[in-house]
Motif scaffolding. Structure first.
Motif, PDB file in Angstrom:
ATOM      1  N   GLN A  63       3.049  56.453  61.512  1.00 47.35           N
ATOM      2  CA  GLN A  63       1.824  56.273  60.726  1.00 47.35           C
ATOM      3  C   GLN A  63       0.585  56.608  61.558  1.00 47.35           C
ATOM      4  OE1 GLN A  63       1.706  55.748  57.376  1.00 47.35           O
ATOM      5  NE2 GLN A  63      -0.431  56.301  57.740  1.00 47.35           N
ATOM      6  N   GLU A  64       0.603  56.238  62.828  1.00 46.99           N
ATOM      7  CA  GLU A  64      -0.529  56.567  63.718  1.00 46.99           C
ATOM      8  C   GLU A  64      -0.668  58.080  63.860  1.00 46.99           C
ATOM      9  OE1 GLU A  64      -3.027  54.801  65.221  1.00 46.99           O
ATOM     10  OE2 GLU A  64      -2.286  53.172  63.949  1.00 46.99           O
ATOM     11  N   ALA A  65       0.456  58.785  63.987  1.00 42.71           N
ATOM     12  CA  ALA A  65       0.412  60.250  64.100  1.00 42.71           C
ATOM     13  C   ALA A  65      -0.172  60.862  62.824  1.00 42.71           C
ATOM     14  CB  ALA A  65       1.802  60.812  64.378  1.00 42.71           C
ATOM     15  N   VAL A  66       0.275  60.385  61.672  1.00 40.02           N
ATOM     16  CA  VAL A  66      -0.255  60.876  60.394  1.00 40.02           C
ATOM     17  C   VAL A  66      -1.758  60.616  60.312  1.00 40.02           C
ATOM     18  CG1 VAL A  66      -0.226  60.497  57.886  1.00 40.02           C
ATOM     19  CG2 VAL A  66       1.925  60.705  59.144  1.00 40.02           C
ATOM     20  N   ASP A  67      -2.177  59.401  60.685  1.00 44.95           N
ATOM     21  CA  ASP A  67      -3.602  59.049  60.641  1.00 44.95           C
ATOM     22  C   ASP A  67      -4.431  59.932  61.575  1.00 44.95           C
ATOM     23  OD1 ASP A  67      -2.900  57.075  58.841  1.00 44.95           O
ATOM     24  OD2 ASP A  67      -3.090  55.418  60.296  1.00 44.95           O
ATOM     25  N   GLU A  68      -3.905  60.185  62.775  1.00 44.18           N
ATOM     26  CA  GLU A  68      -4.644  61.005  63.737  1.00 44.18           C
ATOM     27  C   GLU A  68      -4.762  62.455  63.258  1.00 44.18           C
ATOM     28  OE1 GLU A  68      -6.477  60.052  66.383  1.00 44.18           O
ATOM     29  OE2 GLU A  68      -5.970  58.048  65.657  1.00 44.18           O
ATOM     30  N   PHE A  69      -3.714  62.987  62.658  1.00 47.50           N
ATOM     31  CA  PHE A  69      -3.810  64.357  62.125  1.00 47.50           C
ATOM     32  C   PHE A  69      -4.817  64.414  60.982  1.00 47.50           C
ATOM     33  CE2 PHE A  69       0.326  65.256  64.223  1.00 47.50           C
ATOM     34  CZ  PHE A  69      -0.099  66.366  64.949  1.00 47.50           C
ATOM     35  N   GLN A  70      -4.883  63.367  60.177  1.00 47.22           N
ATOM     36  CA  GLN A  70      -5.874  63.327  59.103  1.00 47.22           C
ATOM     37  C   GLN A  70      -7.286  63.277  59.679  1.00 47.22           C
ATOM     38  OE1 GLN A  70      -5.291  63.715  55.715  1.00 47.22           O
ATOM     39  NE2 GLN A  70      -7.496  64.001  55.819  1.00 47.22           N
ATOM     40  N   LYS A  71      -7.465  62.460  60.738  1.00 48.44           N
ATOM     41  CA  LYS A  71      -8.779  62.400  61.392  1.00 48.44           C
ATOM     42  C   LYS A  71      -9.158  63.768  61.961  1.00 48.44           C
ATOM     43  CE  LYS A  71      -8.422  57.556  62.816  1.00 48.44           C
ATOM     44  NZ  LYS A  71      -8.229  56.677  63.982  1.00 48.44           N
ATOM     45  N   LEU A  72      -8.178  64.456  62.540  1.00 49.83           N
ATOM     46  CA  LEU A  72      -8.428  65.787  63.087  1.00 49.83           C
ATOM     47  C   LEU A  72      -8.872  66.745  61.987  1.00 49.83           C
ATOM     48  CD1 LEU A  72      -8.352  67.892  65.378  1.00 49.83           C
ATOM     49  CD2 LEU A  72      -5.921  68.203  64.845  1.00 49.83           C
ATOM     50  N   ALA A  73      -8.172  66.736  60.865  1.00 45.78           N
ATOM     51  CA  ALA A  73      -8.534  67.607  59.741  1.00 45.78           C
ATOM     52  C   ALA A  73      -9.929  67.261  59.225  1.00 45.78           C
ATOM     53  CB  ALA A  73      -7.501  67.483  58.623  1.00 45.78           C
ATOM     54  N   ASP A  74     -10.215  65.977  59.112  1.00 53.52           N
ATOM     55  CA  ASP A  74     -11.548  65.557  58.658  1.00 53.52           C
ATOM     56  C   ASP A  74     -12.629  65.998  59.643  1.00 53.52           C
ATOM     57  OD1 ASP A  74     -10.332  64.393  56.451  1.00 53.52           O
ATOM     58  OD2 ASP A  74     -10.425  62.348  57.268  1.00 53.52           O
TER      59      ASP A  74
END
Length: 148
Positions: A69-80
């Motif tokens: 979940q942390e990896a998914v969240d970090e990739f979303q933050k990167l995209a944002d």
């Protein structure tokens, strides 16, 4: 595969920094071709049962889920962040274009004013000169008592 939004993001950033169109096309093609192999690839969550039924196995499973979940969240933050960066680049490019336009308009106005001043100086020079000026002739001023 990159989505249209991802390609648009990369293209916008590259245009914002005035990259040549050929470079933008090469980078977009490179990203698209490299992402084609990732179609359908997802990181599958690991269930708690994959580590066995012991308390330690269960805890490893919970930790794996949290890490996922942390990896998914970090990739979303990167995209944002990339989207925000793209917006900032667009804003910067627009401001540079506006400043360039304003500067060009001001320089045109100043050039016109300078041309007008130059014309006035030329006219004043032409009006103040005479055909006898500088011909080496000396004219005696009239005597003080001659009524002049």
């Amino acid at each position: 595969m990159l989505t249209a939004a991802d390609v648009g993001l990369v293209t916008d950033v590259m245009k914002g920094i005035n990259a040549p169109e050929s470079l933008i096309q090469r980078i977009t093609a490179l990203l698209t071709s490299n992402s084609d192999g990732l179609v359908g690839t997802e990181v599958m969550p690991v269930g708690t049962g994959h580590f066995g039924g012991s308390t330690t196995g269960h805890r490893l499973g919970v930790n794996a889920q949290m890490a996922h979940q942390e990896a998914v969240d970090e990739f979303q933050k990167l995209a944002d962040s990339l989207r925000t960066y793209s917006d900032a680049i667009k804003l910067w490019a627009d401001e540079v274009r506006d400043v360039d336009g304003s500067t060009n308009a001001e320089m045109t106005m100043r050039a016109a004013a300078l041309a007008q001043v130059t014309d006035h100086i030329g006219q004043a020079r032409d009006q103040s000169s005479s055909t006898t000026m500088g011909d080496g002739q000396y004219t005696e001023p009239p005597a003080a008592g001659d009524g002049a």
